[in-house]
Design a protein around this motif. Structure first.
Motif, PDB file in Angstrom:
ATOM      1  N   GLN A  45       0.813  -1.229   0.000  1.00 47.03           N
ATOM      2  CA  GLN A  45       0.000   0.000   0.000  1.00 47.03           C
ATOM      3  C   GLN A  45       0.838   1.265   0.000  1.00 47.03           C
ATOM      4  O   GLN A  45       0.305   2.368  -0.111  1.00 47.03           O
ATOM      5  CB  GLN A  45      -0.977  -0.009   1.181  1.00 47.03           C
ATOM      6  N   GLY A  46       2.183   1.128   0.106  1.00 54.24           N
ATOM      7  CA  GLY A  46       3.043   2.312   0.114  1.00 54.24           C
ATOM      8  C   GLY A  46       2.944   3.060   1.424  1.00 54.24           C
ATOM      9  O   GLY A  46       2.279   2.594   2.359  1.00 54.24           O
ATOM     10  N   GLY A  47       3.605   4.210   1.484  1.00 54.76           N
ATOM     11  CA  GLY A  47       3.523   4.942   2.740  1.00 54.76           C
ATOM     12  C   GLY A  47       4.281   6.253   2.717  1.00 54.76           C
ATOM     13  O   GLY A  47       4.790   6.672   1.675  1.00 54.76           O
ATOM     14  N   LYS A  48       4.331   6.872   3.888  1.00 58.66           N
ATOM     15  CA  LYS A  48       4.979   8.183   4.075  1.00 58.66           C
ATOM     16  C   LYS A  48       4.535   9.157   2.986  1.00 58.66           C
ATOM     17  O   LYS A  48       5.372   9.775   2.320  1.00 58.66           O
ATOM     18  CB  LYS A  48       6.497   8.029   4.084  1.00 58.66           C
ATOM     19  N   GLN A  49       3.243   9.278   2.801  1.00 60.28           N
ATOM     20  CA  GLN A  49       2.654  10.228   1.848  1.00 60.28           C
ATOM     21  C   GLN A  49       3.235  10.094   0.444  1.00 60.28           C
ATOM     22  O   GLN A  49       3.343  11.084  -0.273  1.00 60.28           O
ATOM     23  CB  GLN A  49       2.866  11.674   2.311  1.00 60.28           C
ATOM     24  N   GLY A  50       3.625   8.887   0.064  1.00 65.95           N
ATOM     25  CA  GLY A  50       4.082   8.715  -1.310  1.00 65.95           C
ATOM     26  C   GLY A  50       5.591   8.705  -1.462  1.00 65.95           C
ATOM     27  O   GLY A  50       6.100   8.606  -2.576  1.00 65.95           O
ATOM     28  N   GLU A  51       6.302   8.816  -0.331  1.00 64.50           N
ATOM     29  CA  GLU A  51       7.750   8.590  -0.440  1.00 64.50           C
ATOM     30  C   GLU A  51       7.927   7.165  -0.995  1.00 64.50           C
ATOM     31  O   GLU A  51       8.767   6.907  -1.849  1.00 64.50           O
ATOM     32  CB  GLU A  51       8.402   8.716   0.934  1.00 64.50           C
ATOM     33  N   TYR A  52       7.094   6.255  -0.500  1.00 62.01           N
ATOM     34  CA  TYR A  52       7.052   4.902  -1.037  1.00 62.01           C
ATOM     35  C   TYR A  52       5.728   4.731  -1.772  1.00 62.01           C
ATOM     36  O   TYR A  52       4.658   4.850  -1.170  1.00 62.01           O
ATOM     37  CB  TYR A  52       7.158   3.872   0.089  1.00 62.01           C
ATOM     38  N   LYS A 165      -2.215  -4.212 -20.924  1.00 59.15           N
ATOM     39  CA  LYS A 165      -1.200  -3.453 -21.651  1.00 59.15           C
ATOM     40  C   LYS A 165      -0.045  -3.041 -20.746  1.00 59.15           C
ATOM     41  O   LYS A 165       0.901  -2.386 -21.200  1.00 59.15           O
ATOM     42  CB  LYS A 165      -1.839  -2.214 -22.275  1.00 59.15           C
ATOM     43  N   GLY A 166      -0.152  -3.373 -19.468  1.00 57.71           N
ATOM     44  CA  GLY A 166       0.942  -3.038 -18.546  1.00 57.71           C
ATOM     45  C   GLY A 166       1.034  -1.554 -18.235  1.00 57.71           C
ATOM     46  O   GLY A 166       2.092  -1.047 -17.877  1.00 57.71           O
ATOM     47  N   ILE A 167      -0.085  -0.836 -18.379  1.00 59.28           N
ATOM     48  CA  ILE A 167      -0.060   0.604 -18.083  1.00 59.28           C
ATOM     49  C   ILE A 167      -0.533   0.838 -16.643  1.00 59.28           C
ATOM     50  O   ILE A 167      -1.591   0.356 -16.241  1.00 59.28           O
ATOM     51  CB  ILE A 167      -0.931   1.390 -19.082  1.00 59.28           C
ATOM     52  N   PRO A 168       0.272   1.552 -15.849  1.00 61.72           N
ATOM     53  CA  PRO A 168      -0.029   1.660 -14.420  1.00 61.72           C
ATOM     54  C   PRO A 168      -1.272   2.494 -14.119  1.00 61.72           C
ATOM     55  O   PRO A 168      -1.629   3.380 -14.883  1.00 61.72           O
ATOM     56  CB  PRO A 168       1.215   2.362 -13.843  1.00 61.72           C
ATOM     57  N   MET A 169      -1.899   2.174 -12.982  1.00 62.52           N
ATOM     58  CA  MET A 169      -2.968   3.038 -12.490  1.00 62.52           C
ATOM     59  C   MET A 169      -2.309   4.294 -11.945  1.00 62.52           C
ATOM     60  O   MET A 169      -1.232   4.238 -11.336  1.00 62.52           O
ATOM     61  CB  MET A 169      -3.765   2.347 -11.392  1.00 62.52           C
ATOM     62  N   ILE A 170      -2.932   5.451 -12.215  1.00 66.97           N
ATOM     63  CA  ILE A 170      -2.433   6.671 -11.586  1.00 66.97           C
ATOM     64  C   ILE A 170      -3.499   7.217 -10.633  1.00 66.97           C
ATOM     65  O   ILE A 170      -3.254   8.163  -9.902  1.00 66.97           O
ATOM     66  CB  ILE A 170      -1.928   7.722 -12.612  1.00 66.97           C
ATOM     67  N   ALA A 171      -4.686   6.588 -10.643  1.00 64.67           N
ATOM     68  CA  ALA A 171      -5.635   6.801  -9.543  1.00 64.67           C
ATOM     69  C   ALA A 171      -5.166   5.861  -8.432  1.00 64.67           C
ATOM     70  O   ALA A 171      -4.412   4.913  -8.716  1.00 64.67           O
ATOM     71  CB  ALA A 171      -7.039   6.430  -9.979  1.00 64.67           C
ATOM     72  N   GLY A 172      -5.578   6.114  -7.195  1.00 60.45           N
ATOM     73  CA  GLY A 172      -5.158   5.227  -6.111  1.00 60.45           C
ATOM     74  C   GLY A 172      -3.666   5.319  -5.838  1.00 60.45           C
ATOM     75  O   GLY A 172      -3.095   4.454  -5.195  1.00 60.45           O
ATOM     76  N   GLN A 173      -3.043   6.350  -6.345  1.00 62.57           N
ATOM     77  CA  GLN A 173      -1.609   6.557  -6.108  1.00 62.57           C
ATOM     78  C   GLN A 173      -1.424   7.911  -5.391  1.00 62.57           C
ATOM     79  O   GLN A 173      -2.184   8.839  -5.645  1.00 62.57           O
ATOM     80  CB  GLN A 173      -0.856   6.530  -7.445  1.00 62.57           C
ATOM     81  N   TYR A 174      -0.425   7.985  -4.523  1.00 66.08           N
ATOM     82  CA  TYR A 174      -0.185   9.223  -3.760  1.00 66.08           C
ATOM     83  C   TYR A 174       0.160  10.381  -4.700  1.00 66.08           C
ATOM     84  O   TYR A 174       0.987  10.232  -5.601  1.00 66.08           O
ATOM     85  CB  TYR A 174       0.967   9.021  -2.777  1.00 66.08           C
ATOM     86  N   THR A 175      -0.476  11.520  -4.445  1.00 70.31           N
ATOM     87  CA  THR A 175      -0.263  12.691  -5.300  1.00 70.31           C
ATOM     88  C   THR A 175       1.210  13.111  -5.303  1.00 70.31           C
ATOM     89  O   THR A 175       1.764  13.432  -6.355  1.00 70.31           O
ATOM     90  CB  THR A 175      -1.168  13.855  -4.828  1.00 70.31           C
ATOM     91  N   ASN A 176       1.846  13.078  -4.144  1.00 69.24           N
ATOM     92  CA  ASN A 176       3.281  13.425  -4.075  1.00 69.24           C
ATOM     93  C   ASN A 176       4.097  12.556  -5.009  1.00 69.24           C
ATOM     94  O   ASN A 176       5.043  13.021  -5.638  1.00 69.24           O
ATOM     95  CB  ASN A 176       3.837  13.158  -2.661  1.00 69.24           C
ATOM     96  N   TYR A 177       3.737  11.294  -5.055  1.00 68.32           N
ATOM     97  CA  TYR A 177       4.480  10.368  -5.898  1.00 68.32           C
ATOM     98  C   TYR A 177       4.285  10.708  -7.367  1.00 68.32           C
ATOM     99  O   TYR A 177       5.235  10.692  -8.154  1.00 68.32           O
ATOM    100  CB  TYR A 177       4.071   8.917  -5.631  1.00 68.32           C
ATOM    101  N   LEU A 178       3.060  11.043  -7.751  1.00 68.58           N
ATOM    102  CA  LEU A 178       2.770  11.392  -9.146  1.00 68.58           C
ATOM    103  C   LEU A 178       3.582  12.628  -9.551  1.00 68.58           C
ATOM    104  O   LEU A 178       4.198  12.645 -10.616  1.00 68.58           O
ATOM    105  CB  LEU A 178       1.265  11.639  -9.329  1.00 68.58           C
ATOM    106  N   TRP A 179       3.599  13.632  -8.671  1.00 70.38           N
ATOM    107  CA  TRP A 179       4.388  14.839  -8.963  1.00 70.38           C
ATOM    108  C   TRP A 179       5.857  14.482  -9.188  1.00 70.38           C
ATOM    109  O   TRP A 179       6.493  14.950 -10.119  1.00 70.38           O
ATOM    110  CB  TRP A 179       4.326  15.834  -7.789  1.00 70.38           C
TER     111      TRP A 179
END
Ligand code: HEC
Ligand code: HEC
Length: 222
Positions: A45-52, A165-179
């Motif tokens: 599930q990741g963590g630290k606000q998207g550090e992981y 197609k192996g394309i990642p979800m970008i919903a359900g992902q931490y905003t910090n990580y996307l940036w």
């Protein structure tokens, strides 16, 4: 008629072996995940606000590809480097851990307490698994429009990715990580679209436009 029956039985036996084979893989995947869990959490599930980043539920081929890129140092990732060296993570293990993580579904809210039993430990585990992305600043409606025009074709309905197609979800992902990934694409530390490696799609958007897309993606799991 007889031949048909024989081939039917053979098919059942084959299916049985495929099933057993997969079960063994998943066990190995679960074991490997104990290493990954130190940073990405027990359920990916990741963590630290998207550090992981969240890695659970991403397409198998996407996870495997990133692990190979880390190992080949084509995508820099200092924290993970020691864990991706060939002797730590041979190709068979890459497949097992990628399949294991890919099949984890993270609920976006806590399920109701079951009537007959209340188990505090089980409840704690359920709570750990829940991942609901915090509402990101920005205009959801404008973001949705832009997303549908520019990203949906690849990242799928509401940003949930395209497994086949192996394309990642970008919903359900931490905003910090996307940036952070947008900056890596812009600095050419990562390639966004392998078919068109020189494409600078994300550079064409203003900070505000991307913020609006994140705002939209952050509410699709509410
Ligand atoms: C010491 C901490 C640490 C450990 C252990 C670790 N990771 Fe990571 N991982 C990271 C960090 C940090 C990133 C984000 C790198 C970045 O910002 O580009 C990452 C990124 C990833 C990504 C890319 C996700 C994406 O959406 O781009 C995958 C896949 C991944 N890790 C899988 C694994 C697996 C599988 C394991 C176990 C074999 C593992 N990681 C172990 C820290 C770790
Ligand atoms: C032509 C297809 C395509 C389009 C259009 C596209 N993407 Fe992507 N995107 C990809 C692929 C493929 C990846 C995975 C790259 C890799 O394998 O490292 C990706 C990865 C990403 C990532 C990193 C995700 C992660 O977990 O590492 C972000 C963030 C992202 N895209 C944002 C966007 C946004 C925002 C848009 C619309 C403005 C968009 N993309 C449009 C194909 C596309």
């Amino acid at each position: 008629m007889k031949r048909r029956q024989t081939s039917f039985i053979l098919m059942i036996i084959l299916l049985f072996f495929i099933e057993v084979g997969q079960a063994v893989d998943l066990e190995n995947g679960e074991e490997i995940n104990e290493i990954c869990a130190a940073c990405h959490g027990e359920f990916g599930q990741g963590g630290k606000q998207g550090e992981y980043p969240r890695i659970a539920g991403q397409p198998t081929t996407f996870i495997a590809k990133q692990l190979r890129l880390f190992r080949a140092r084509k995508r820099q990732n200092m924290p993970m480097l020691p864990h991706t060296e060939a002797r730590e993570l041979p190709d068979e293990d890459i497949l097992d851990i990628s399949i294991y993580l890919s099949q984890i579904t993270l609920p976006t809210r806590l399920p109701p307490i079951s009537e007959n039993q209340f188990d505090a430990f089980e409840r704690l585990m359920q709570a750990k698994k829940v991942l609901n992305i915090a509402r990101a600043a920005g205009n959801v409606e404008t973001g949705k429009k832009l997303y549908n025009q520019e990203c949906r074709f690849c990242h799928g309905h509401d940003g949930w990715g395209k497994k086949k197609k192996g394309i990642p979800m970008i919903a359900g992902q931490y905003t910090n990580y996307l940036w952070r990934q947008v900056h890596k694409f812009s600095n050419k530390e990562r390639i966004h679209d392998e078919d068109e490696p020189d494409d600078e799609l994300l550079k064409e958007f203003t900070h505000e436009e991307l913020q609006n897309i994140w705002a939209y993606l952050s509410i699709v799991d509410d």
